[in-house]
Design a protein around this motif. Structure first.
Motif, PDB file in Angstrom:
ATOM      1  N   LEU A  83       0.824  -1.217   0.000  1.00  0.00           N
ATOM      2  CA  LEU A  83       0.000   0.000   0.000  1.00  0.00           C
ATOM      3  C   LEU A  83       0.857   1.266   0.000  1.00  0.00           C
ATOM      4  O   LEU A  83       0.336   2.369   0.117  1.00  0.00           O
ATOM      5  N   GLY A  84       2.171   1.104  -0.099  1.00  0.00           N
ATOM      6  CA  GLY A  84       3.061   2.267  -0.128  1.00  0.00           C
ATOM      7  C   GLY A  84       3.314   2.874   1.231  1.00  0.00           C
ATOM      8  O   GLY A  84       3.674   4.046   1.335  1.00  0.00           O
ATOM      9  N   ILE A  85       3.156   2.085   2.298  1.00  0.00           N
ATOM     10  CA  ILE A  85       3.302   2.595   3.663  1.00  0.00           C
ATOM     11  C   ILE A  85       4.480   1.892   4.328  1.00  0.00           C
ATOM     12  O   ILE A  85       4.494   0.667   4.464  1.00  0.00           O
ATOM     13  N   ALA A  86       5.466   2.660   4.749  1.00  0.00           N
ATOM     14  CA  ALA A  86       6.672   2.107   5.366  1.00  0.00           C
ATOM     15  C   ALA A  86       6.515   1.966   6.879  1.00  0.00           C
ATOM     16  O   ALA A  86       5.730   2.681   7.500  1.00  0.00           O
ATOM     17  N   ARG A  87       7.311   1.071   7.446  1.00  0.00           N
ATOM     18  CA  ARG A  87       7.325   0.909   8.895  1.00  0.00           C
ATOM     19  C   ARG A  87       8.007   2.113   9.528  1.00  0.00           C
ATOM     20  O   ARG A  87       8.980   2.653   9.008  1.00  0.00           O
ATOM     21  N   ALA A  88       7.509   2.544  10.658  1.00  0.00           N
ATOM     22  CA  ALA A  88       8.095   3.661  11.403  1.00  0.00           C
ATOM     23  C   ALA A  88       9.513   3.281  11.819  1.00  0.00           C
ATOM     24  O   ALA A  88       9.727   2.206  12.380  1.00  0.00           O
ATOM     25  N   PRO A  89      10.481   4.161  11.568  1.00  0.00           N
ATOM     26  CA  PRO A  89      11.876   3.814  11.848  1.00  0.00           C
ATOM     27  C   PRO A  89      12.263   3.909  13.314  1.00  0.00           C
ATOM     28  O   PRO A  89      13.230   3.298  13.735  1.00  0.00           O
ATOM     29  N   ASP A  90      11.530   4.634  14.107  1.00  0.00           N
ATOM     30  CA  ASP A  90      11.940   4.892  15.494  1.00  0.00           C
ATOM     31  C   ASP A  90      10.878   4.380  16.456  1.00  0.00           C
ATOM     32  O   ASP A  90      10.215   5.128  17.124  1.00  0.00           O
ATOM     33  N   TRP A  91      10.733   3.063  16.521  1.00  0.00           N
ATOM     34  CA  TRP A  91       9.718   2.475  17.377  1.00  0.00           C
ATOM     35  C   TRP A  91      10.331   1.875  18.619  1.00  0.00           C
ATOM     36  O   TRP A  91      11.458   1.416  18.628  1.00  0.00           O
ATOM     37  N   THR A  92       9.584   1.882  19.676  1.00  0.00           N
ATOM     38  CA  THR A  92       9.996   1.367  20.970  1.00  0.00           C
ATOM     39  C   THR A  92       9.981  -0.161  20.942  1.00  0.00           C
ATOM     40  O   THR A  92       9.137  -0.761  20.295  1.00  0.00           O
TER      41      THR A  92
END
Length: 130
Positions: free
Chosen positions: A26-35
């Motif tokens: 869907l063109g949505i990347a994973r958040a790079p700064d996750w806990t």
């Protein structure tokens, strides 16, 4: 209106293996700064809605809600198809193949899946035929 959606999982690593390709379709990347213990996709609080997965806070077994569903916007029919294919290829199950439905408007192109934990998801392109 919605800031974020959180879905519980029994197995975070398995969920990441499922959601990375599904959201990428869907063109949505994973958040790079996750806990640690969390994974997220989508915008920041200032740029749009996001999806987060984690083990439930109370440590009780995750369970999907009957009648609950998260629907994602697709930019065209191919994205809906890619979402569906990625979900099935990564441990999801089919809840309705890509296409229109007789009980919705003819321009509502949708696919339904369940993630490995049983959470129901949809991808929708709402301008089919225009």
């Amino acid at each position: 209106m919605i800031l974020y959606v959180t879905l519980g999982t029994r197995d975070l690593a398995r969920s990441i293996r499922f959601y990375d390709p599904v959201m990428t379709a869907l063109g949505i990347a994973r958040a790079p700064d996750w806990t640690e213990g969390w994974a997220g996709w989508g915008g920041s609080y200032d740029t749009g809605t996001s999806l987060w997965i984690c083990v439930p806070f109370n440590k009780a077994r995750q369970s999907p809600g009957n009648g609950n569903m998260v629907a994602f916007t697709a930019v065209n029919e191919k994205q809906v198809q890619a979402f569906h294919a990625a979900a099935l290829a990564h441990g999801g199950s089919d809840e309705g193949p890509p296409g229109t439905r007789p009980y919705y408007e003819p321009w509502f192109y949708v696919a339904y899946v369940k993630d490995p934990d049983g959470n129901k998801l949809a991808a929708v392109f709402h301008k089919h035929g225009f």
